[in-house]
Design a protein around this motif. Structure first.
Motif, PDB file in Angstrom:
ATOM      1  N   ALA A  78      -0.786 -30.462  -3.167  1.00 39.06           N
ATOM      2  CA  ALA A  78      -2.220 -30.717  -3.251  1.00 39.06           C
ATOM      3  C   ALA A  78      -2.714 -30.685  -4.694  1.00 39.06           C
ATOM      4  O   ALA A  78      -3.390 -31.619  -5.164  1.00 39.06           O
ATOM      5  N   PHE A  79      -2.366 -29.632  -5.407  1.00 34.81           N
ATOM      6  CA  PHE A  79      -2.843 -29.524  -6.789  1.00 34.81           C
ATOM      7  C   PHE A  79      -2.089 -30.450  -7.723  1.00 34.81           C
ATOM      8  O   PHE A  79      -2.608 -30.824  -8.778  1.00 34.81           O
ATOM      9  N   GLY A  80      -0.871 -30.838  -7.351  1.00 35.57           N
ATOM     10  CA  GLY A  80      -0.179 -31.857  -8.136  1.00 35.57           C
ATOM     11  C   GLY A  80      -0.904 -33.189  -8.091  1.00 35.57           C
ATOM     12  O   GLY A  80      -1.034 -33.878  -9.111  1.00 35.57           O
ATOM     13  N   GLY A  81      -1.410 -33.559  -6.915  1.00 37.08           N
ATOM     14  CA  GLY A  81      -2.189 -34.790  -6.813  1.00 37.08           C
ATOM     15  C   GLY A  81      -3.484 -34.709  -7.599  1.00 37.08           C
ATOM     16  O   GLY A  81      -3.875 -35.666  -8.298  1.00 37.08           O
ATOM     17  N   ILE A  82      -4.167 -33.564  -7.519  1.00 37.48           N
ATOM     18  CA  ILE A  82      -5.415 -33.396  -8.275  1.00 37.48           C
ATOM     19  C   ILE A  82      -5.146 -33.460  -9.775  1.00 37.48           C
ATOM     20  O   ILE A  82      -5.880 -34.126 -10.535  1.00 37.48           O
ATOM     21  N   ALA A  83      -4.094 -32.780 -10.213  1.00 34.75           N
ATOM     22  CA  ALA A  83      -3.763 -32.787 -11.635  1.00 34.75           C
ATOM     23  C   ALA A  83      -3.394 -34.182 -12.116  1.00 34.75           C
ATOM     24  O   ALA A  83      -3.697 -34.551 -13.261  1.00 34.75           O
ATOM     25  N   ALA A  84      -2.735 -34.969 -11.270  1.00 32.62           N
ATOM     26  CA  ALA A  84      -2.392 -36.336 -11.657  1.00 32.62           C
ATOM     27  C   ALA A  84      -3.643 -37.179 -11.879  1.00 32.62           C
ATOM     28  O   ALA A  84      -3.699 -38.004 -12.810  1.00 32.62           O
ATOM     29  N   LEU A  85      -4.664 -36.982 -11.052  1.00 33.52           N
ATOM     30  CA  LEU A  85      -5.920 -37.718 -11.243  1.00 33.52           C
ATOM     31  C   LEU A  85      -6.623 -37.268 -12.522  1.00 33.52           C
ATOM     32  O   LEU A  85      -7.203 -38.098 -13.243  1.00 33.52           O
ATOM     33  N   VAL A  86      -6.571 -35.965 -12.809  1.00 30.64           N
ATOM     34  CA  VAL A  86      -7.138 -35.472 -14.075  1.00 30.64           C
ATOM     35  C   VAL A  86      -6.380 -36.076 -15.252  1.00 30.64           C
ATOM     36  O   VAL A  86      -6.971 -36.459 -16.267  1.00 30.64           O
ATOM     37  N   PHE A  87      -5.068 -36.184 -15.118  1.00 22.01           N
ATOM     38  CA  PHE A  87      -4.239 -36.797 -16.160  1.00 22.01           C
ATOM     39  C   PHE A  87      -4.657 -38.244 -16.401  1.00 22.01           C
ATOM     40  O   PHE A  87      -4.725 -38.688 -17.551  1.00 22.01           O
TER      41      PHE A  87
END
Length: 250
Positions: A78-87
């Protein structure tokens, strides 16, 4: 650098998050479960309900293995997907950093705002610590601290970008960091504290549990930053066409 669909990076972020969740599970199992067992033993020793463990709907062994593993893996994805969008938003907007450096900066920023800042105000406690009647209040305060930390972190990033043309990138970054620290300190002062640790509970066990909790998050975000930086760089690196052989002219 070639443009790339956010969906491609989202998938890679979730994959990196899955691997990061696996590393976090190993750290939690090897370092954290012994602290949880010790806290539960202290709780049961001081309670008249010695059959608490037998009456639990899920066994302690299952909680420490399949339950913990499932939770950390889902958290990582879940947080990997969120972090990818922030990236996707941060790449090229926070300086002339490549994909790997940007991934590490994003991971470090999320670790700071999601974990370190809330932890310093409301540190984690083992299961035996805390009044069950105040769990809703404690959870609400912790969630509020996370939300404030994220908002203040985003505000500091915007402030740094606004000040950069006038002060330069270095001075703007320092000014924005100081503003973030001051705002977090004000939030710490205004939000109520929570101190429900029993006087007779071992202080060493409390801090071992808290440091282990922080180490689990550090392992997760460090792994994510390294793995996702590698995957993102491979995804967005320009495809260099091989040079055509130059035929000698006669």
């Amino acid at each position: 650098m070639n443009p790339i669909s956010p969906r491609v990076l989202l998938v890679r972020g979730m994959l990196a998050g899955l691997l990061a969740g696996a590393v976090a599970f190993l750290v939690a199992y090897l370092l954290g479960e012994s602290k949880v067992d010790a806290a539960i033993a202290i709780e049961e020793a001081g309670s008249a309900l010695h059959d608490h463990a037998e009456d639990a709907p899920v066994s302690r062994a299952l909680q420490a293995t399949a339950g913990l593993g499932t939770g950390t893996l889902l958290y990582g994805v879940a947080f990997g997907g969120i972090a990818a969008l922030v990236f996707c938003y941060a790449l090229g907007r926070i300086g002339r950093f490549g994909p790997r450096a940007t991934a590490l900066l994003v991971s470090g920023g999320l670790f700071l705002t999601l974990n370190v800042v809330p932890f310093l105000k409301y540190p984690a406690n083992p299961p035996a610590v805390g009044d069950p009647d105040t769990v809703v209040r404690r959870t609400t305060l912790f969630a509020l601290m996370i939300a404030l930390s994220l908002l203040l972190g985003a505000g500091a990033l915007i402030l740094g970008r606004r000040l950069a043309p006038a002060l330069g990138h270095w001075n703007a970054s320092v000014a924005a960091s100081l503003a973030f620290v001051a705002a977090v300190g004000l939030a710490y002062a205004l939000l109520p504290g929570v101190n429900e640790v029993p006087a007779d509970f071992p202080a060493v066990l409390i801090w071992q549990f808290r440091l282990t909790s922080l180490a689990i998050q550090a392992a997760l975000w460090a792994t994510f930053g390294l793995v996702f930086g590698f995957l993102a760089e491979r995804a967005i690196a320009p495809v260099v066409a091989p040079k055509e052989a130059v035929q000698p002219t006669s």
